[in-house]
Motif scaffolding. Sequence first.
Motif, PDB file in Angstrom:
ATOM      1  N   ALA A  87       1.179   8.052   4.661  1.00  0.00           N
ATOM      2  CA  ALA A  87       1.963   8.316   3.352  1.00  0.00           C
ATOM      3  C   ALA A  87       1.378   9.829   2.979  1.00  0.00           C
ATOM      4  N   LEU A  88       0.374  10.348   3.189  1.00  0.00           N
ATOM      5  CA  LEU A  88      -0.238  11.814   2.922  1.00  0.00           C
ATOM      6  C   LEU A  88       0.510  12.921   4.098  1.00  0.00           C
ATOM      7  N   LEU A 126       1.635   6.946  13.326  1.00  0.00           N
ATOM      8  CA  LEU A 126       0.321   6.330  13.290  1.00  0.00           C
ATOM      9  C   LEU A 126      -0.727   6.912  14.021  1.00  0.00           C
ATOM     10  N   PRO A 127      -2.058   6.588  13.666  1.00  0.00           N
ATOM     11  CA  PRO A 127      -3.264   7.154  14.429  1.00  0.00           C
ATOM     12  C   PRO A 127      -3.194   6.651  15.868  1.00  0.00           C
ATOM     13  N   LYS A 176      -5.363  -0.164   4.797  1.00  0.00           N
ATOM     14  CA  LYS A 176      -5.035   0.661   3.554  1.00  0.00           C
ATOM     15  C   LYS A 176      -5.128   2.064   4.175  1.00  0.00           C
ATOM     16  N   ASN A 177      -6.153   2.364   4.786  1.00  0.00           N
ATOM     17  CA  ASN A 177      -6.524   3.816   5.137  1.00  0.00           C
ATOM     18  C   ASN A 177      -5.655   4.366   5.812  1.00  0.00           C
ATOM     19  N   VAL A 178      -5.045   3.470   6.970  1.00  0.00           N
ATOM     20  CA  VAL A 178      -3.974   3.755   7.846  1.00  0.00           C
ATOM     21  C   VAL A 178      -2.814   4.202   7.022  1.00  0.00           C
ATOM     22  N   PHE A 205       0.921  -1.035  -0.053  1.00  0.00           N
ATOM     23  CA  PHE A 205      -0.221  -0.084   0.008  1.00  0.00           C
ATOM     24  C   PHE A 205       0.737   1.307   0.218  1.00  0.00           C
ATOM     25  N   LEU A 206       1.993   1.223   0.787  1.00  0.00           N
ATOM     26  CA  LEU A 206       2.854   2.441   0.825  1.00  0.00           C
ATOM     27  C   LEU A 206       3.457   2.650  -0.568  1.00  0.00           C
TER      28      LEU A 206
END
Length: 319
Positions: A239-240, A252-253, A232-234, A196-197
Amino acid sequence: VEQLQPKAVSLGESEAMREIDRMVGVVSESRDTTVLLLGESGTGKGVVAEAIHQRSERREQPFQEINCAGLSETFLESELFGAERGAYTGSANLKRGLLEIADGGTVFLDEVGDLAGALQPKLLKVLESRRFRRLGGVRDIDVDVRIVAATNRDLETAMKEGKYREDLYYRLNVLQLRLPPLRERGRDVLLLAARFLEHFRQTLGRGPQGFTPEAEAILLADPWPGNVRELKNVVERCALLGSGEWIGPEDLPPELTGRGAEVEAPPAAVTTDGTLAEVEKAHIAEVLRRKDGNRTQTALALGISRSTLIEKIKRYDLK
């Protein structure tokens, strides 16, 4: 999840996903076998459905998907089967449905457990004869499609309660694949996070190169109630927003670092003396004790899959 190209990558390296990957290869050798994918929401059933299509001889033909949940009965029927001109208010032109558009290819019916009762016999007809009628139509249309269906519902219970047609269930359940939740896939979490990254790095043209060991430990320890979709959302968020070269725990959240099973610190009784195998055996034994022998919780705490834990229990003869 939908962005992954299933033809280019394996579905996972854990024992459970290697078996799913093997079964995808087996069923892909058949043109027509109907497949029922079971598993929690967000486990990647759409990725597996597309992998079946891409590995089959239907790969050059369309792959069409539709979610059977959250749509009105009339709208879902017109999307799936099409509609004749004037079949309902606002239908001024003839509309071809996904079954017709996918002729020669594959149709993926997600959340098929939520299919309205009135549409169940119509889907049954498609499965039995590969034939259907458009909404408001009077003639049958023949199609050559493979049906792959998915649900996170217990269809057997729904069938026994009279909420789901028994004949439809058995027509869908020709070959069943049950996808394990992400918390049972061990280090597949890191494999997927890296994929994903890389995807988001290419999309954004920038972003961190990877995760620090501390961040990886948190990813492995989290129970991931939202499964692959949540992961994927994390990763997209990291990345953003990430400004450094590596993603650390601070990136990380907050909810990720404060929920579920925590990464176990080595027990005080274990010292660095002795062989690696002796240290590992003692550590596993201590974590098993802390978790009252619960293998699933122990595997989560250790950051390994349940099957790997069972192998180590047998290897070290842990009671």
